[in-house]
Design a protein around this motif. Sequence first.
Motif, PDB file in Angstrom:
ATOM      1  N   VAL A  86       0.865  -1.281   0.045  1.00 14.25           N
ATOM      2  CA  VAL A  86      -0.119   0.019   0.146  1.00 14.25           C
ATOM      3  C   VAL A  86       0.916   1.208   0.066  1.00 14.25           C
ATOM      4  O   VAL A  86       0.738   2.204  -0.961  1.00 14.25           O
ATOM      5  CB  VAL A  86      -1.007   0.017   1.105  1.00 14.25           C
ATOM      6  CG1 VAL A  86      -1.879   1.384   1.236  1.00 14.25           C
ATOM      7  CG2 VAL A  86      -2.071  -1.103   1.178  1.00 14.25           C
ATOM      8  N   PRO A  87       1.644   1.519   0.980  1.00 14.45           N
ATOM      9  CA  PRO A  87       2.637   2.752   0.850  1.00 14.45           C
ATOM     10  C   PRO A  87       3.489   2.822  -0.216  1.00 14.45           C
ATOM     11  O   PRO A  87       3.831   3.865  -0.880  1.00 14.45           O
ATOM     12  CB  PRO A  87       3.456   2.768   2.225  1.00 14.45           C
ATOM     13  CG  PRO A  87       3.395   1.240   2.848  1.00 14.45           C
ATOM     14  CD  PRO A  87       2.000   0.874   2.268  1.00 14.45           C
ATOM     15  N   VAL A  88       4.030   1.422  -0.627  1.00 13.35           N
ATOM     16  CA  VAL A  88       4.913   1.440  -1.888  1.00 13.35           C
ATOM     17  C   VAL A  88       4.300   1.993  -3.117  1.00 13.35           C
ATOM     18  O   VAL A  88       4.781   2.628  -3.821  1.00 13.35           O
ATOM     19  CB  VAL A  88       5.743   0.094  -1.910  1.00 13.35           C
ATOM     20  CG1 VAL A  88       6.387  -0.074  -3.453  1.00 13.35           C
ATOM     21  CG2 VAL A  88       6.441  -0.334  -0.848  1.00 13.35           C
ATOM     22  N   LEU A  89       2.788   1.368  -3.158  1.00 13.54           N
ATOM     23  CA  LEU A  89       2.455   1.817  -4.427  1.00 13.54           C
ATOM     24  C   LEU A  89       1.883   3.257  -4.500  1.00 13.54           C
ATOM     25  O   LEU A  89       1.946   3.902  -5.499  1.00 13.54           O
ATOM     26  CB  LEU A  89       1.090   0.884  -4.643  1.00 13.54           C
ATOM     27  CG  LEU A  89       1.306  -0.609  -5.177  1.00 13.54           C
ATOM     28  CD1 LEU A  89       0.265  -1.432  -4.955  1.00 13.54           C
ATOM     29  CD2 LEU A  89       1.734  -0.383  -6.776  1.00 13.54           C
ATOM     30  N   VAL A  90       1.441   3.710  -3.356  1.00 17.80           N
ATOM     31  CA  VAL A  90       1.371   5.227  -3.492  1.00 17.80           C
ATOM     32  C   VAL A  90       2.487   5.905  -3.502  1.00 17.80           C
ATOM     33  O   VAL A  90       2.299   7.187  -4.219  1.00 17.80           O
ATOM     34  CB  VAL A  90       0.816   5.567  -1.672  1.00 17.80           C
ATOM     35  CG1 VAL A  90       0.564   7.011  -1.617  1.00 17.80           C
ATOM     36  CG2 VAL A  90      -0.674   5.043  -1.552  1.00 17.80           C
ATOM     37  N   VAL A  91       3.686   5.801  -3.121  1.00 21.50           N
ATOM     38  CA  VAL A  91       4.983   6.524  -3.364  1.00 21.50           C
ATOM     39  C   VAL A  91       5.345   6.339  -4.840  1.00 21.50           C
ATOM     40  O   VAL A  91       5.661   7.304  -5.326  1.00 21.50           O
ATOM     41  CB  VAL A  91       6.035   5.795  -2.615  1.00 21.50           C
ATOM     42  CG1 VAL A  91       7.285   6.276  -2.938  1.00 21.50           C
ATOM     43  CG2 VAL A  91       5.900   6.363  -1.022  1.00 21.50           C
TER      44      VAL A  91
END
Length: 306
Positions: free
Chosen positions: A295-300
């Motif tokens: 989730v945070p990786v894709l958002v970044v």
Amino acid sequence: MQGVLSGFAVIAVVIGVGYLIGRRGYLGGGGREVLTRLAFHVASPALLFTTLAQADLSVIFSDRLLVTAVSTAAVAGVFVAVGAARGWGVGRTTIGALCSSYVNSGNLGIPIAVYVLGDASLVAPVLLFQLVGVTPVALTVLDLASGGEKRPLWQRLLTPLRNPIALGSLAGVAVSASGLTVPGPLMDPMTLIGNMSVPAVLLAFGISLRGSSLPLRGAERAPVLLAVVLKSVVQPLVAWALAAGVFGLRGALLLDVVVTSALPAAQNLFTYASSYRVGEVLAREAILLSTVLAVPVLVVVAAVLG
């Protein structure tokens, strides 16, 4: 970010239902095994056949596929090298290598491709590469490493034809390559059966979480941590470096490659581990952690490259 959040929300809900089923004991003590066998021997082969039989195989001949293939081989190779040096065993190392490189391109990749990238077909190259190239090879290795009586060389070479998932994939590719159209009375029941695959896999995964310890606290800590770092951090970075530095991809093409590489490990890897009774804890914890971190990786990734 609607696609990222909605895709993960669907998966989380179904896994949660599986956890409640396991906690309540609705399916008895053998519920997870039954769902796993159903997915591995029946539903997943049907799903792969119907998917590949109607796929445009020309999409695999592209720069994006080369980036996917090289980045997959690179991170899987790192895990294999470490596994060989540490003596983790062929089966366990194979499961770990899959968890390090095999992305959730189906039930999570498609909705994210629609909402983040704007085109579901953009996930097709990695989906086909994994189904046609990676899966038969990995399952053949697991078959050969599973023990049992020694078989003649010709029987070992035919191992992919003994595996239901590999057989379903190869049959689908053969139908697509031939240009044949499967009649509706045959395709429709197979489609219906194939639709059970993803729910069965997610429910079985949820059931397996009942009574399990927190991740990274058991004997599998080292391989789990290695697999998660490779999957969640290294693979997207390798894909970005190859796509931008070697193949000169920019804009939407670059975003597509990095987003698909940043997807978490696929839940069906736990089905493979359970079916061969090897690396089950490794698969469960690596899938869980890489899914949370995605989730945070894709958002970044979307914020930087979008």
